[in-house]
Design an enzyme around this catalytic site. Structure first.
Site, short mmCIF file in Angstrom:
data_model
loop_
_atom_site.label_atom_id
_atom_site.label_comp_id
_atom_site.label_asym_id
_atom_site.label_seq_id
_atom_site.Cartn_x
_atom_site.Cartn_y
_atom_site.Cartn_z
N ASP A 125 7.46 0.17 -8.02
CA ASP A 125 7.27 1.43 -8.76
C ASP A 125 8.38 2.44 -8.49
O ASP A 125 8.43 3.49 -9.12
CB ASP A 125 5.90 2.05 -8.41
N GLY A 150 -3.97 -0.03 -15.70
CA GLY A 150 -3.15 -0.24 -16.89
C GLY A 150 -1.72 0.25 -16.78
O GLY A 150 -1.09 0.53 -17.80
N THR A 164 -4.80 -3.10 -11.69
CA THR A 164 -5.27 -2.02 -10.83
C THR A 164 -6.75 -1.98 -11.09
O THR A 164 -7.24 -2.68 -11.97
CB THR A 164 -4.58 -0.71 -11.28
N THR A 183 -4.84 -0.05 -6.23
CA THR A 183 -3.99 -1.09 -6.82
C THR A 183 -3.19 -1.87 -5.79
O THR A 183 -2.93 -1.38 -4.68
CB THR A 183 -2.99 -0.45 -7.83
N ARG A 242 -1.49 6.31 -1.09
CA ARG A 242 -0.41 5.54 -1.71
C ARG A 242 0.39 4.83 -0.62
O ARG A 242 0.58 5.38 0.48
CB ARG A 242 0.49 6.50 -2.46
O1 DON Z 1 0.62 3.12 -9.41
C1 DON Z 1 0.82 2.74 -10.54
O2 DON Z 1 0.86 3.48 -11.51
C2 DON Z 1 0.95 1.25 -10.82
N1 DON Z 1 1.37 0.54 -9.65
C3 DON Z 1 -0.37 0.78 -11.29
C4 DON Z 1 -0.33 -0.61 -11.75
C5 DON Z 1 -1.49 -0.84 -12.60
O3 DON Z 1 -2.19 0.01 -13.06
C6 DON Z 1 -1.77 -2.16 -12.94
N2 DON Z 1 -3.11 -2.17 -13.59
N3 DON Z 1 -3.80 -2.65 -14.25
#
Ligand code: DON
Length: 568
Positions: A419, A469, A377, A395, A102
């Site tokens: 986030d 997602g 993502t 992502t 991450r």
């Molecule tokens: O880490 C996460 O949960 C978000 N940044 C993910 C973003 C995401 O899944 C976008 N995807 N389609």
């Protein structure tokens, strides 16, 4: 949108759902089958890269690493070297581990950095500026996983991506559409406009996307490993870009980045072992909480897509997402997360008793509303001939991340700082949470929903799953698992089947258009659920070990363009 009367007030605060494409309920699809090895990704070329690595004697980790680098070239909306992700690994011997790569907040970051000079929350700064860029983790994370488990030389795994970037590849309809859709966002950096247009014009199907600068960055990674990214020329280019645009990341931030190997979070669902990602992803904990609650009812008897099944899944989601918002964050900063309690069977029994079988719960008591997360993502699943397995979700956060391409480096930078919770102590129905667990701090990882997951049956590999997602990811993964375990669907049916999403607040169920019958939806309405019709949810790429012949079934999600399986 349809809603019962007593939910009118909640309706006013309901977030709009962006309708993308439609999906349809399906049963009886034929999954692709491979006797030995399989890889499923969002890009046909990237899947082929992984397959060829396994043909050359590489294992699942080798294939996942090579496919991930290829995705950074062929699926630039989410594949990346300037972002981060999580990898869950299960060896053929049953050993398990995870790699957390991450992004982290730069050393200069603070909890107050999203407040402007007038004391107001600056959403643009938080999500769409150079300040939204976290220190990338992908190169270090993929390298660590390879160091511990890889078989083929590192260079061999990066080379296919170099070639795809250097020689270019044909723009597919999906890519042309996606680049056109994000064109305005590329205006944030000249290098992005340059890289993602064809001499200033939108790419059309059949054009070649050549990315020479990206090829050079990948070459440095192939030669030097992480040092070819976090130090030297690439690091210089990132820092220069940050300085030019008011970002925070400096050389020290880059040099200090470390991926973390963590024990997976595990659960048991009707005798199946669930192996998933612990914090800083909320995915594994929330998934296991929901499965534990659902174990108290007979989903199989209810039937797939029945009002009873949907009701119980939605109510499990409601309760578990509240806990997610309350408690979860980077474990290296938030030591008191009650994870053992949250994933315990006893807690699930208590939670189950809070659910009325024929009446929707109400999410108004706690004044917690969660942040918008964008849906971009990508997930890939790999199983090799020995039955080593990898679930990898990666992502840039938004589609194409921050939209910033590093000038001279040819790669996109994430906007993952979005986030983090924006304003300390401010939790509003309008869309903010201010709970402390996920506030910005230097070196901290932002909470994620990514849920790469592996499932065992009788001590053997059964399933590899995951999806993009945003916050819907956890629910998408839940439904692929329930479809395989409870409803005994094959891999392709499990992926195709209609999906729902409930996340505590806003208090409503999003359901995929054409995924469920009107009579079923009416029963849910009668029970007091608020329903939002939505487009496609997620893009789960899964592999299931065939119960009959031990071969591999792939479930390729066509909700987003380009996904494909490859294997032999
Ligand atoms: O880490 C996460 O949960 C978000 N940044 C993910 C973003 C995401 O899944 C976008 N995807 N389609």
């Amino acid at each position: 949108m349809v809603f019962p009367r007593h939910h009118l007030t909640t309706l006013l605060s309901t977030l709009l759902v962006v309708v993308c494409s439609s999906t349809s309920l399906s049963a009886g699809s034929i999954p692709e089958r491979f006797p030995n090895c399989a890889v499923v990704t969002q890009s046909e070329l990237a899947s082929q890269v992984g397959r060829d690595v396994m043909r050359d004697g590489g294992n699942a980790i080798d294939a996942a690493v090579a496919s991930a680098f290829a995705l950074a070239v062929t699926h630039p909306a989410a594949g990346n070297i300037g972002g981060g992700g999580f990898l869950v690994y299960r060896g053929a011997d049953g050993s398990t581990t995870t790699y957390d790569f991450r992004e982290v907040a730069p050393r200069g970051a603070t909890a107050e950095m999203w407040i402007d000079e007038d004391g107001n929350y600056d959403r643009n700064r938080h999500h769409s500026s150079a300040l939204a860029v976290g220190v990338p983790g992908s190169v270090a994370g993929l390298h660590l996983a390879w160091t511990e488990h890889g078989k083929l030389p590192w260079k061999r795994l990066v080379e296919p991506a170099i070639e795809l970037a250097e020689q270019g590849f044909e723009v597919t309809p999906g890519l042309a559409q996606s680049l056109a859709g994000s064109h305005d966002r590329f205006k944030i950096s000249e290098a992005a406009l340059d890289q993602f247009t064809n001499n200033g014009k939108l790419f059309v199907v059949g054009d070649r996307l050549v990315q020479k600068d990206l090829a050079k960055s990948l070459e440095r990674i192939a030669l030097k490993g992480p040092a070819g990214f976090y130090e030297g020329k690439t690091a210089d280019l990132i820092v220069k870009q940050m300085k030019a645009m008011g970002g925070l990341i400096d050389h020290e931030d880059l040099k200090a980045y470390r991926p973390i190997q963590r024990s997976p979070v595990t659960g048991d669902y009707r005798g199946h072992k669930i192996i998933s990602m612990p914090p800083p992803s909320s995915g594994g904990v929330t998934l296991i909480q929901m499965l534990n609650i659902l174990e108290n009812v007979n989903l199989r008897e209810f039937g797939a897509g029945s009002a009873n099944s949907l009701h119980w899944m939605a109510e499990s989601m409601r309760l578990s997402y509240l806990d997610r918002a309350r408690h979860l964050g980077d474990p290296d900063f938030v030591a008191d997360q009650p994870i053992d309690l949250l994933i315990s069977k006893q807690y699930a029994k208590e939670q189950h008793l809070k659910i009325a079988p024929d009446q929707a719960g109400i999410s108004e008591i706690e004044q917690i509303q969660q942040l918008h997360e964008s849906p971009e993502t990508t997930h890939l699943s790999v199983v090799d001939g020995e039955r080593n397995a990898v679930a990898l979700t990666t992502t840039l956060e938004y589609s194409y991340g921050s939209g910033i391409v590093v000038s001279g480096g040819g790669f996109l930078l994430n906007n993952e700082m979005g986030d983090f919770n924006p304003v300390e102590g401010v939790t509003t129905l309008a869309g903010q949470i201010g709970t402390p667990a996920n506030l910005t701090a230097p070196g901290k990882r932002m909470l994620s929903s990514m849920t790469p997951t592996i499932v065992e049956r009788n001590g053997e590999l059964l399933m590899v799953t995951g999806s993009p997602g945003g916050r819907t990811i956890i629910n998408t993964v839940l439904q692929t698992i329930v479809n395989v375990i409870d409803h005994e669907m094959n891999a392709q049916d499990a992926v195709n089947y209609g999906r729902i999403h409930q996340q505590w607040l806003p208090d409503r169920i999003r359901y995929e258009r054409n995924g469920f019958s009107p009579d079923t939806l009416n029963i849910l309405l009668e029970r007091g659920h608020v329903l939002d019709e939505a487009g496609a949810q997620g893009s789960a790429q899964i592999i299931v070990v065939d119960p009959e012949n031990e071969g591999l079934q792939t479930g390729v999600d066509h909700r987003r363009p380009g996904a494909a399986a490859a294997g032999f």
